[in-house]
Design an enzyme around this catalytic site. Structure first.
Site, mmCIF file in Angstrom:
data_model
loop_
_atom_site.group_PDB
_atom_site.id
_atom_site.type_symbol
_atom_site.label_atom_id
_atom_site.label_comp_id
_atom_site.label_asym_id
_atom_site.label_seq_id
_atom_site.Cartn_x
_atom_site.Cartn_y
_atom_site.Cartn_z
ATOM 1 N N GLU A 42 9.904 -3.962 9.949
ATOM 2 C CA GLU A 42 10.231 -2.663 9.338
ATOM 3 C C GLU A 42 10.812 -1.695 10.364
ATOM 4 O OE1 GLU A 42 7.269 -0.869 6.769
ATOM 5 O OE2 GLU A 42 8.392 1.016 6.680
ATOM 6 N N ASP A 72 -1.003 -6.165 -0.029
ATOM 7 C CA ASP A 72 -1.354 -5.529 1.246
ATOM 8 C C ASP A 72 -2.849 -5.309 1.345
ATOM 9 O OD1 ASP A 72 0.709 -4.947 3.048
ATOM 10 O OD2 ASP A 72 1.349 -3.158 1.953
ATOM 11 N N LYS A 109 -1.009 -9.388 3.047
ATOM 12 C CA LYS A 109 -0.194 -8.912 4.173
ATOM 13 C C LYS A 109 -1.027 -7.920 4.964
ATOM 14 C CE LYS A 109 3.510 -5.925 3.761
ATOM 15 N NZ LYS A 109 3.123 -4.817 4.640
ATOM 16 N N ASP A 145 0.830 -1.196 0.000
ATOM 17 C CA ASP A 145 0.000 0.000 0.000
ATOM 18 C C ASP A 145 0.874 1.260 0.000
ATOM 19 O OD1 ASP A 145 0.879 -0.178 2.587
ATOM 20 O OD2 ASP A 145 -1.075 0.146 3.515
ATOM 21 N N SER A 146 2.195 1.080 -0.072
ATOM 22 C CA SER A 146 3.095 2.204 -0.392
ATOM 23 C C SER A 146 2.718 2.756 -1.770
ATOM 24 C CB SER A 146 4.559 1.756 -0.367
ATOM 25 O OG SER A 146 4.740 0.567 -1.111
HETATM 26 O O1 KIV Z 1 3.624 -1.078 1.496
HETATM 27 C C1 KIV Z 1 4.803 -1.469 1.442
HETATM 28 O O2 KIV Z 1 5.534 -1.210 0.475
HETATM 29 C C2 KIV Z 1 5.327 -2.241 2.561
HETATM 30 C C3 KIV Z 1 6.796 -2.511 2.586
HETATM 31 C C4 KIV Z 1 7.537 -1.303 2.982
HETATM 32 C C5 KIV Z 1 7.124 -3.675 3.435
HETATM 33 O O3 KIV Z 1 4.585 -2.605 3.430
#
Ligand code: KIV
Length: 280
Positions: A187, A87, A117, A48-49
């Site tokens: 993280e 995510d 995730k 979700d980045s």
């Molecule tokens: O959303 C994401 O990219 C993440 C990573 C930083 C592990 O959760």
């Protein structure tokens, strides 16, 4: 278009027993999926980045389940042969086990994801992890810095430097494994804490800003590609300067258009004189 040979997707037991450190990168679209698969990574995370690096938000909170599904479907088209984790975004697994189950089922059914995730290890989240895994949905956990709830953690800060957050991070990771998580992301925690957690868990830890002792590493692809000029992050390494190269390429194109140097004959189509003559 170059076609890459399909390869066998790694199974969860293969990922869990890998002798070499696991390599995971994020991807958010079809080219990202293609590049990651062609590079031979072990896992792709549709993180979700997405909100920060693709959609231009200043946090991950506004990202919706619809956004994640739309982007994950594109990644899957680019990377049909790679284990893909998606995510669950903020708010889609916090309102009860049934809602979480519904969100996860949509992601699995509509994107072809292999796992989902989620962040955190509160009793409520652990119950969700347990329910999902018992119903056949593989879950990757995530402790340490958790961007979805960073405001409540006091901002985007390293976790586990003091007694309370170190213990909470260790216990959270252990509880996630007990609840059925097949792997846990660590993280932004001190490397020594990540080493201890990696020793305690029998499922693989995947670190980002957690030192070299984890069982695998994940980076946000836009960070490793250097997509944003001048944005250096301590937890990442820039392996390319794609942002600068992109800007320079667009500047070169703009200069050629303004100088009428592009397009050239090679980029243009021809027609016969007699056809043209009839138009006058
Ligand atoms: O959303 C994401 O990219 C993440 C990573 C930083 C592990 O959760």
């Amino acid at each position: 278009m170059t076609c890459y040979p399909a390869r066998m997707k790694r199974s969860i037991p293969e990922l869990q027993h890998s002798a070499a450190p696991l390599v995971m990168v994020t991807a958010y679209d079809y080219p990202g999926g293609r590049h990651a698969e062609a590079a031979g990574v072990d896992l792709i995370l549709v993180g979700d980045s997405l909100g920060n690096v693709v959609l231009g938000y200043d946090s991950t909170a506004p990202v919706t389940l619809g956004d994640m599904i739309h982007h994950a479907r594109a990644v899957r088209r680019g990377a049909p042969g790679t284990f893909m984790v998606v995510d669950l975004p903020f708010g889609t697994y916090h309102t009860g086990v049934q809602d979480a189950m519904r969100s996860a089922v949509r992601v699995i059914q509509e994107t072809g994801a292999d796992a989902i995730k989620m962040e955190g290890a509160t009793p409520e989240i652990l119950q969700v992890v347990q329910t999902l895994t018992r119903n056949g949905i593989p879950v990757m956990g995530h402790v340490g810095l958790m961007p979805q709830t960073a405001t409540a953690q006091g901002g985007l800060r390293v976790q586990g430097k003091d007694d309370d957050t170190a213990r909470a991070t260790l216990e959270g990771a252990v509880a996630l494994e007990a609840a059925g998580a097949f792997s846990v992301v660590l993280e932004a925690i001190p490397a020594r804490l990540a080493n201890l957690i990696s020793e305690r868990l029998s499922v693989p830890t995947i670190g980002i800003g957690a030192g070299v002792g984890c069982d695998g590493q994940v980076l946000v692809t836009h960070d490793l590609l250097g997509v944003y000029e001048g944005e250096d992050k301590k937890i990442a390494k820039r392996y390319a300067e794609v942002g600068r190269l992109s800007r320079e390429a667009i500047e070169a194109y703009a200069a050629e258009v303004r100088a009428r140097a592009f397009p050239t004959k090679e980029n243009s189509f021809v027609m016969k004189d007699d056809v043209l003559g009839k138009l006058y």
